[in-house]
Design a protein around this motif. Structure first.
Motif, short mmCIF file in Angstrom:
data_model
loop_
_atom_site.label_atom_id
_atom_site.label_comp_id
_atom_site.label_asym_id
_atom_site.label_seq_id
_atom_site.Cartn_x
_atom_site.Cartn_y
_atom_site.Cartn_z
N VAL A 284 0.74 -1.37 -0.09
CA VAL A 284 -0.10 -0.01 -0.14
C VAL A 284 0.97 1.39 0.07
CG1 VAL A 284 -1.85 1.15 1.04
CG2 VAL A 284 -1.74 -1.41 1.17
N ARG A 285 0.42 2.40 -0.65
CA ARG A 285 1.21 3.57 -0.62
C ARG A 285 0.21 4.55 -0.39
NH1 ARG A 285 4.47 0.46 -0.45
NH2 ARG A 285 6.38 -0.03 -1.68
N GLY A 286 0.83 5.89 -0.10
CA GLY A 286 -0.03 6.86 0.03
C GLY A 286 -0.12 7.32 1.68
N PRO A 287 -0.63 8.52 2.08
CA PRO A 287 -0.51 9.06 3.24
C PRO A 287 -1.22 8.30 4.47
CG PRO A 287 -2.33 10.34 2.11
CD PRO A 287 -1.57 9.31 1.10
N PHE A 288 -1.96 7.36 4.20
CA PHE A 288 -2.59 6.36 5.03
C PHE A 288 -2.17 4.87 4.97
CE2 PHE A 288 -5.66 9.88 4.70
CZ PHE A 288 -5.33 10.54 5.91
N ALA A 289 -1.20 4.65 4.33
CA ALA A 289 -0.40 3.33 3.79
C ALA A 289 -0.40 2.58 5.23
CB ALA A 289 0.79 3.58 2.93
N ARG A 290 -0.08 3.13 6.29
CA ARG A 290 0.29 2.02 7.34
C ARG A 290 -0.99 2.13 8.25
NH1 ARG A 290 4.84 -0.51 6.35
NH2 ARG A 290 5.48 -0.23 8.73
#
Length: 284
Positions: free
Chosen positions: A146-152
């Protein structure tokens, strides 16, 4: 809004909030001769540890120097909500200092436990951001995909990352409802962490399913849950999703999630998973 209009709004806002706050709410006696419906100016000044003249001028909308620290104390004295405090800072023309979230360090013994546990296990912080995981959890969740600001974030990915939806079949909405319900409890316990509001706002805007569950106002305890799952390599299986809060000075608020097979068929799936993961880890 012009500077003049800001001062007019600030004047009205402070007076309204002062009038709305009962003296009993801040531990002050009402007394027999109180003429104001809420707090007096001198009481707000004392609670905020600012000068009475300075506070009076602020409430009158005069052009005076205002520091962020003094404004934050006034916000606490008036028991302002986070949105009211943000509005107060905006009217005063100041940037509101955001509290830095405490950095959580997963203790070494917990990391060692994850490494040795023969099943999926991972650690989430109060926002449900991923802090640590073992290779069996990565086998199921593929965390780095997953990528992006909320990936984690575990909640974000449950709704927005399609492979996670497959994992929670055939009862995705039931599992999602429990996840949102325990996330709501964590949100309530951290009212000053702006990351929660940012995540909720983003999910409400992008996921109708999350928005619907969020509107239901359901809560759930952080307790074990029987969770049906599906993986194309393993088939359908069922786990006890066991949640273990960490009680440690460096990691207070974090939770270990461990999957335990719920029946013999699921235990056989775990055995195949361990064999596949361990085989993939062997050197070529």
């Amino acid at each position: 809004m012009s500077t003049r209009m800001q001062r007019i709004e600030l004047k009205a806002f402070l007076r309204a909030r002062r009038a709305a706050l009962a003296p009993e709410a801040v531990g002050l006696p009402r007394g027999q001769r109180r003429l104001t419906p809420g707090l007096r100016r001198e009481e707000v000044a004392a609670l905020a540890d600012v000068g009475l003249t300075w506070y009076t001028w602020l409430e009158q909308g005069r052009q005076i120097n205002v520091s962020a620290a003094a404004l934050a104390r006034i916000a606490r004295a008036l028991a302002l909500s986070p949105s009211d405090e943000a509005y107060l800072f905006a009217l005063a023309g100041l940037a509101r200092p955001e509290p830095a979230p405490a950095r959580i360090r997963v203790p070494a013994p917990i990391l060692g436990m994850l490494e040795r546990y023969q099943g999926p296990a991972f650690v989430l912080d109060p926002l449900f951001d991923l802090l640590a995981y073992n290779r069996y959890a990565d086998f199921l969740f593929d965390f780095e995909a997953v990528r992006g600001p909320f990936a984690r974030n575990h909640v974000w990915n449950a709704f927005m990352h399609p492979p996670r939806r497959v994992l929670y079949q055939p009862h995705f909405m039931r599992s999602a409802a429990n996840l949102v319900a325990i996330f709501r409890m964590s949100h309530a316990a951290h009212p000053d962490d702006p990351r929660f509001d940012a995540l909720v706002e983003a999910l409400v805007q992008t996921s109708a399913e999350f928005a619907g569950l969020w509107e239901q106002q359901e809560t759930a305890p952080l307790s074990a849950l029987e969770l049906p799952l599906y993986d194309a390599r393993l088939g359908h299986f069922c786990v006890h999703s066991t949640r273990l809060p960490i009680r440690d000075g460096q990691a207070d608020g974090a939770t270990v999630f461990c999957f335990v097979p719920a029946d013999a068929a699921s235990d056989a799936c775990f055995t195949r998973m361990v064999e596949q993961v361990d085989a993939a880890a062997l050197p070529a």
